[in-house]
Scaffold this motif. Structure first.
Motif, PDB file in Angstrom:
ATOM      1  N   ALA A  38       0.828  -1.199   0.000  1.00  0.00           N
ATOM      2  CA  ALA A  38       0.000   0.000   0.000  1.00  0.00           C
ATOM      3  C   ALA A  38       0.863   1.249   0.000  1.00  0.00           C
ATOM      4  N   THR A  39       0.384   2.254  -0.691  1.00  0.00           N
ATOM      5  CA  THR A  39       0.948   3.588  -0.597  1.00  0.00           C
ATOM      6  C   THR A  39      -0.229   4.535  -0.372  1.00  0.00           C
ATOM      7  N   TYR A  40       0.013   5.577   0.375  1.00  0.00           N
ATOM      8  CA  TYR A  40      -1.064   6.498   0.700  1.00  0.00           C
ATOM      9  C   TYR A  40      -0.487   7.818   1.188  1.00  0.00           C
ATOM     10  N   THR A  41      -1.316   8.853   1.129  1.00  0.00           N
ATOM     11  CA  THR A  41      -0.961  10.144   1.693  1.00  0.00           C
ATOM     12  C   THR A  41      -1.446  10.226   3.126  1.00  0.00           C
ATOM     13  N   TYR A  42      -2.664   9.742   3.369  1.00  0.00           N
ATOM     14  CA  TYR A  42      -3.240   9.773   4.700  1.00  0.00           C
ATOM     15  C   TYR A  42      -4.061   8.507   4.885  1.00  0.00           C
ATOM     16  N   PHE A  43      -3.894   7.842   6.014  1.00  0.00           N
ATOM     17  CA  PHE A  43      -4.607   6.593   6.256  1.00  0.00           C
ATOM     18  C   PHE A  43      -4.888   6.441   7.738  1.00  0.00           C
ATOM     19  N   THR A  44      -6.130   6.179   8.075  1.00  0.00           N
ATOM     20  CA  THR A  44      -6.479   5.749   9.425  1.00  0.00           C
ATOM     21  C   THR A  44      -7.282   4.474   9.264  1.00  0.00           C
ATOM     22  N   GLY A  45      -7.052   3.523  10.106  1.00  0.00           N
ATOM     23  CA  GLY A  45      -7.784   2.277  10.013  1.00  0.00           C
ATOM     24  C   GLY A  45      -6.855   1.090  10.142  1.00  0.00           C
ATOM     25  N   THR A  46      -7.281  -0.019   9.591  1.00  0.00           N
ATOM     26  CA  THR A  46      -6.553  -1.277   9.736  1.00  0.00           C
ATOM     27  C   THR A  46      -6.490  -2.002   8.405  1.00  0.00           C
ATOM     28  N   GLU A  47      -5.350  -2.547   8.098  1.00  0.00           N
ATOM     29  CA  GLU A  47      -5.197  -3.504   6.997  1.00  0.00           C
ATOM     30  C   GLU A  47      -4.865  -4.833   7.658  1.00  0.00           C
ATOM     31  N   LYS A  48      -5.466  -5.889   7.182  1.00  0.00           N
ATOM     32  CA  LYS A  48      -5.359  -7.177   7.847  1.00  0.00           C
ATOM     33  C   LYS A  48      -5.108  -8.278   6.829  1.00  0.00           C
ATOM     34  N   LYS A  49      -4.300  -9.257   7.202  1.00  0.00           N
ATOM     35  CA  LYS A  49      -4.043 -10.406   6.331  1.00  0.00           C
ATOM     36  C   LYS A  49      -3.967 -11.654   7.185  1.00  0.00           C
ATOM     37  N   ASN A  50      -4.818 -12.620   6.914  1.00  0.00           N
ATOM     38  CA  ASN A  50      -4.761 -13.913   7.594  1.00  0.00           C
ATOM     39  C   ASN A  50      -3.940 -14.875   6.749  1.00  0.00           C
ATOM     40  N   ILE A  51      -3.011 -15.544   7.384  1.00  0.00           N
ATOM     41  CA  ILE A  51      -2.150 -16.505   6.697  1.00  0.00           C
ATOM     42  C   ILE A  51      -2.194 -17.814   7.475  1.00  0.00           C
ATOM     43  N   GLY A  52      -2.524 -18.886   6.790  1.00  0.00           N
ATOM     44  CA  GLY A  52      -2.557 -20.193   7.430  1.00  0.00           C
ATOM     45  C   GLY A  52      -1.196 -20.877   7.331  1.00  0.00           C
ATOM     46  N   LEU A  53      -0.695 -21.355   8.449  1.00  0.00           N
ATOM     47  CA  LEU A  53       0.583 -22.057   8.492  1.00  0.00           C
ATOM     48  C   LEU A  53       0.389 -23.432   9.121  1.00  0.00           C
ATOM     49  N   LYS A  54       1.200 -24.357   8.676  1.00  0.00           N
ATOM     50  CA  LYS A  54       1.216 -25.684   9.281  1.00  0.00           C
ATOM     51  C   LYS A  54       2.459 -25.800  10.148  1.00  0.00           C
ATOM     52  N   GLU A  55       2.462 -26.760  11.032  1.00  0.00           N
ATOM     53  CA  GLU A  55       3.625 -26.977  11.897  1.00  0.00           C
ATOM     54  C   GLU A  55       4.872 -27.163  11.040  1.00  0.00           C
ATOM     55  N   GLY A  56       5.919 -26.439  11.388  1.00  0.00           N
ATOM     56  CA  GLY A  56       7.173 -26.515  10.643  1.00  0.00           C
ATOM     57  C   GLY A  56       7.315 -25.444   9.567  1.00  0.00           C
ATOM     58  N   ASP A  57       6.217 -24.776   9.200  1.00  0.00           N
ATOM     59  CA  ASP A  57       6.298 -23.682   8.222  1.00  0.00           C
ATOM     60  C   ASP A  57       7.085 -22.509   8.803  1.00  0.00           C
ATOM     61  N   VAL A  58       7.716 -21.766   7.936  1.00  0.00           N
ATOM     62  CA  VAL A  58       8.465 -20.580   8.335  1.00  0.00           C
ATOM     63  C   VAL A  58       7.746 -19.345   7.802  1.00  0.00           C
ATOM     64  N   LEU A  59       7.546 -18.370   8.664  1.00  0.00           N
ATOM     65  CA  LEU A  59       6.926 -17.110   8.274  1.00  0.00           C
ATOM     66  C   LEU A  59       8.021 -16.050   8.220  1.00  0.00           C
ATOM     67  N   ARG A  60       8.154 -15.418   7.073  1.00  0.00           N
ATOM     68  CA  ARG A  60       9.143 -14.357   6.883  1.00  0.00           C
ATOM     69  C   ARG A  60       8.399 -13.056   6.609  1.00  0.00           C
ATOM     70  N   MET A  61       8.685 -12.047   7.401  1.00  0.00           N
ATOM     71  CA  MET A  61       8.023 -10.755   7.230  1.00  0.00           C
ATOM     72  C   MET A  61       9.057  -9.711   6.840  1.00  0.00           C
TER      73      MET A  61
END
Length: 82
Positions: A38-61
């Motif tokens: 996202a790019t913006y000049t002005y933003f209030t609120g929430t952006e949300k992302k659900n990600i399903g992981l299984k045991e042993g998966d690696v999450l990289r942010m």
């Protein structure tokens, strides 16, 4: 003509900023696959992302942000299903 366009623009901004709990001005974003961008000049609120992981998966942010005014909060919430 320029004056008319400016009036229409200001009315649109007023409607956007008063019609909901979040405000997005000059916002461009995408939420596909495992990414949020996202790019913006002005933003209030929430952006949300659900990600399903299984045991042993690696999450990289990765993130990059520039905040000129106000604050930005990034949160990682982990919910285990048992």
């Amino acid at each position: 003509m320029k004056k008319f366009a400016m009036i229409v623009f200001l009315i649109c901004v007023a409607l956007i900023t008063t019609s909901c709990n979040s405000t997005k001005v000059f916002y461009y974003g995408s939420n596909f696959g495992n990414e949020i961008k996202a790019t913006y000049t002005y933003f209030t609120g929430t952006e949300k992302k659900n990600i399903g992981l299984k045991e042993g998966d690696v999450l990289r942010m990765e993130y990059e942000s520039v905040v000129n005014e106000g604050t930005l909060t990034l949160s990682l919430l982990i919910q285990t299903m048992r």
